[in-house]
Design a protein around this motif. Structure first.
Motif, PDB file in Angstrom:
ATOM      1  N   UNK A   1       9.560 -25.232  17.937  1.00 44.99           N
ATOM      2  CA  UNK A   1      10.757 -24.761  18.513  1.00 44.99           C
ATOM      3  C   UNK A   1      12.331 -24.338  17.556  1.00 44.99           C
ATOM      4  N   UNK A   2      12.411 -25.453  16.846  1.00 48.14           N
ATOM      5  CA  UNK A   2      13.479 -24.783  16.102  1.00 48.14           C
ATOM      6  C   UNK A   2      13.315 -23.752  15.275  1.00 48.14           C
ATOM      7  N   UNK A   3      12.119 -23.277  15.192  1.00 48.08           N
ATOM      8  CA  UNK A   3      11.869 -21.840  14.193  1.00 48.08           C
ATOM      9  C   UNK A   3      11.795 -20.829  15.180  1.00 48.08           C
ATOM     10  N   UNK A   4      11.935 -20.886  16.535  1.00 43.75           N
ATOM     11  CA  UNK A   4      11.888 -19.850  17.477  1.00 43.75           C
ATOM     12  C   UNK A   4      11.097 -20.092  18.535  1.00 43.75           C
ATOM     13  N   UNK A   5      10.223 -20.979  18.455  1.00 43.10           N
ATOM     14  CA  UNK A   5       9.283 -21.138  19.791  1.00 43.10           C
ATOM     15  C   UNK A   5       8.439 -20.133  19.746  1.00 43.10           C
ATOM     16  N   UNK A   6       8.297 -19.616  21.207  1.00 40.58           N
ATOM     17  CA  UNK A   6       7.223 -18.575  21.558  1.00 40.58           C
ATOM     18  C   UNK A   6       7.529 -17.373  21.298  1.00 40.58           C
ATOM     19  N   UNK A   7       8.892 -17.262  20.428  1.00 38.08           N
ATOM     20  CA  UNK A   7       9.327 -16.052  19.781  1.00 38.08           C
ATOM     21  C   UNK A   7       9.092 -16.128  18.119  1.00 38.08           C
ATOM     22  N   UNK A   8       7.790 -16.312  17.675  1.00 34.77           N
ATOM     23  CA  UNK A   8       7.762 -16.496  16.239  1.00 34.77           C
ATOM     24  C   UNK A   8       7.769 -17.865  15.628  1.00 34.77           C
ATOM     25  N   UNK A   9       7.654 -19.022  16.427  1.00 43.55           N
ATOM     26  CA  UNK A   9       7.693 -20.240  16.005  1.00 43.55           C
ATOM     27  C   UNK A   9       6.897 -20.583  15.001  1.00 43.55           C
ATOM     28  N   UNK A  10       7.071 -21.581  13.730  1.00 47.54           N
ATOM     29  CA  UNK A  10       6.274 -21.891  12.950  1.00 47.54           C
ATOM     30  C   UNK A  10       5.277 -23.138  13.421  1.00 47.54           C
ATOM     31  N   UNK A  11       4.064 -23.062  13.263  1.00 49.37           N
ATOM     32  CA  UNK A  11       3.266 -23.957  13.867  1.00 49.37           C
ATOM     33  C   UNK A  11       2.659 -24.781  12.654  1.00 49.37           C
ATOM     34  N   UNK A  12       3.296 -25.869  12.335  1.00 49.41           N
ATOM     35  CA  UNK A  12       2.950 -26.743  11.036  1.00 49.41           C
ATOM     36  C   UNK A  12       2.963 -28.297  11.201  1.00 49.41           C
ATOM     37  N   UNK A  13       2.295 -28.988  10.482  1.00 48.41           N
ATOM     38  CA  UNK A  13       2.650 -30.435  10.457  1.00 48.41           C
ATOM     39  C   UNK A  13       2.592 -30.638   8.953  1.00 48.41           C
ATOM     40  N   UNK A  14       2.730 -31.851   8.815  1.00 47.21           N
ATOM     41  CA  UNK A  14       2.507 -32.204   7.030  1.00 47.21           C
ATOM     42  C   UNK A  14       1.387 -33.500   7.044  1.00 47.21           C
ATOM     43  N   UNK A  15       1.116 -33.386   5.693  1.00 44.87           N
ATOM     44  CA  UNK A  15       0.058 -34.471   5.411  1.00 44.87           C
ATOM     45  C   UNK A  15       0.357 -35.789   5.981  1.00 44.87           C
ATOM     46  N   UNK A  16       1.325 -36.133   5.983  1.00 42.10           N
ATOM     47  CA  UNK A  16       1.446 -37.653   6.612  1.00 42.10           C
ATOM     48  C   UNK A  16       1.255 -37.513   7.960  1.00 42.10           C
ATOM     49  N   UNK A  17       1.820 -36.777   8.873  1.00 42.40           N
ATOM     50  CA  UNK A  17       1.388 -36.880  10.088  1.00 42.40           C
ATOM     51  C   UNK A  17      -0.195 -36.547  10.314  1.00 42.40           C
ATOM     52  N   UNK A  18      -0.593 -35.537   9.502  1.00 42.41           N
ATOM     53  CA  UNK A  18      -1.965 -35.207  10.000  1.00 42.41           C
ATOM     54  C   UNK A  18      -2.870 -36.098   9.413  1.00 42.41           C
TER      55      UNK A  18
END
Length: 498
Positions: free
Chosen positions: A171-188
């Motif tokens: 959501x911070x990086x744009x949501x449905x308009x190009x939002x970045x879909x990532x997590x980091x290794x600690x959460x994964x």
């Protein structure tokens, strides 16, 4: 010249925004609580849209209080409640179901089925985790199996999923308009779906839990620029992503193998830095990624996760009415000299580390007519300290290390009665830092390193300052007698369900 790092610290009960300057000092803070939903026994849910609205609101409020604009911010970091799962439609940006919270136990039957072949530790060698309702993978399998059209939509690549960090960064990086879909290794590493050796989603585990890979976020490091924020923080690099407990480990400057911290919040989470290789637990602990900075090798930790600590004080307040505010528990506990012979084991939804007993339920033992509400308050505080000792004992068995001290943080560390008892029952000094917002501070450190706001770990290590230390003063005989009573009480909670 940017003067601040901004952090969104998204927790189990609230979302906060905190600004940090170059000395690591916390500046403006804004906070908003979100609702807790309990639709069935053992079910715990949040509204992801409410959390996103609150995140935007607290950022705006923190900037207003600091009287600054986005151009004065070097980077944004995110810390989050970890295993809480969100699934949403990538075209609309709307969740298809409420967030399933880390405390939720609805995936118990799935976990039982997964454990039938190979037992509870079936996936431990690959994931570092036991099979338990705590983790996100079984929650995701439940949601795909039980929410109408969810699996069909997932297989058509119409859905995205992730823990709260993923939801916020998208959501911070744009949501449905190009939002970045990532997590980091600690959460994964908290999903039961990531391979600890490769830091990648494990195809065998995805197949076992019937999870399509297209729904999952890309796994990145904890400290790098994922994308550029839009909206109120337009132009600010989103540069850190850490599970809250790993973030607190960084905030406590636990960068060396053997360093340990304990965070006292809704639950308690103790992490021990074990260095560049994962240590497989044989004594009920979790092997987890502590952090990974950019392309550097990951650092691992052993974790002891306790489900209910501060939540037990809330239970005294909300369910029993013994206190009006959580802060009153200390003065009530100090109306008596000891626990009056009672122990409270808060296994409200089972026991986490080091027992991992989903069949356990909470008990109060040792009741006599002598016991009053002051004893209940003291026993509630002591339960937190005893559960922490359970973790310390497991860590000692695991590594052979004897801790020479414990760094503490979280909301409960203002309770000096608890901190003194913690030092007493552990027989080691307990230290509280000047900056107690260690979760947010750790995310700030990771974001700052990614953009050169701080130069290296050595500079961060120098920022840690001690506020107060408690030293043990209990006799060895009393210490062991009290702890033996706790161990007896723990055993009484087993096999309540079944």
């Amino acid at each position: 010249m940017p003067r601040y790092i901004v952090v969104i610290d998204q927790g189990t009960t609230s979302t906060r925004c905190i600004l940090f300057d170059h000395t690591g000092r916390a500046g403006a803070i804004a906070q908003a609580e979100h609702r807790q939903f309990y639709p069935k026994p053992g079910w715990v849910e949040h509204d992801p849209l409410e959390i996103w609205r609150n995140a935007q609101a607290v950022v705006a409020e923190a900037l207003r209080r600091a009287e600054i604009e986005a151009g004065e911010i070097a980077a944004l970091g995110v810390a989050n409640q970890r295993e809480t799962l969100v699934v949403w439609n990538k075209a609309t940006g709307n969740p298809i179901y409420p967030a399933i919270v880390w405390q939720d136990t609805r995936s118990a039957e799935i976990c039982e089925r997964l454990s039938m072949e190979g037992g509870q530790d079936r996936f431990r060698a690959r994931t570092g985790l036991p099979i338990a309702t705590y983790f996100s993978g079984p929650k995701l399998q439940w949601l795909l199996d039980n929410v109408k059209e969810a699996r069909t939509q997932a297989e058509r690549s119409e859905l995205l999923c992730g823990t709260i960090d993923t939801w916020l960064i998208w959501n911070l990086t744009g949501g449905k308009d190009g939002g970045i879909h990532v997590t980091d290794a600690t959460n994964a590493s908290r999903t039961l779906l990531m391979n600890l050796e490769t830091l990648a989603w494990d195809e065998d585990l995805l197949a076992t839990m019937n999870v399509p890979s297209s729904i999952l976020p890309t796994i990145r490091s904890s400290s790098e620029i994922y994308g550029i924020a839009k909206g109120i923080l337009a132009g600010v690099p989103v540069a850190a992503d850490l599970g809250d407990q790993q973030a607190a480990l960084l905030g406590q400057a636990c960068f060396d193998a053997g360093d340990a911290k304990n965070t006292y919040g809704t639950g308690c989470f103790m992490l021990l830095n074990t260095g560049p290789r994962p240590v497989q637990s044989r004594h009920g602990l979790i092997t987890t990624v502590a952090y990974r900075f950019g392309s550097a090798a990951p650092v691992f930790a052993l974790e002891g996760s306790i489900a209910v600590t501060g939540a037990l004080v809330q239970w005294l307040r909300d369910n029993l009415g013994l206190i009006r505010t959580s802060a009153e528990v200390e003065s009530l506990a100090n109306t008596v000299e000891d626990n009056g012979g009672i122990y409270i084991v808060p296994a409200f939804s089972g026991l986490f580390a080091p027992y991992w007993r989903s069949d356990a339920r909470g008990i109060v033992v040792g009741l006599t007519r002598y016991v009053n509400k002051g004893h209940f308050a003291r026993a509630a505080l002591e339960a937190t300290a005893y559960q922490t000792r359970d973790i310390v004992e497991a860590m000692r068995q695991e590594t052979g290390l004897d801790l020479d001290g414990l760094k503490v943080d979280g909301g409960m560390v203002v309770n000096e009665t608890l901190m003194q008892f913690q030092a007493d029952i552990l027989d080691i000094p307990v230290s509280r830092p000047i900056v107690t917002e260690t979760t947010a501070l750790g995310a700030a450190y990771a974001a700052g390193l990614a953009v050169g706001f701080w130069s290296d770990i050595g500079e961060l290590r120098g920022l840690w300052k001690n506020d107060k230390e408690w030293r043990p003063r209990m006799s060895p005989a009393t210490r062991e007698q009290l702890y033996a009573g706790w161990k007896k009480a723990i055993m009484r909670t087993f096999d309540w369900l079944g």
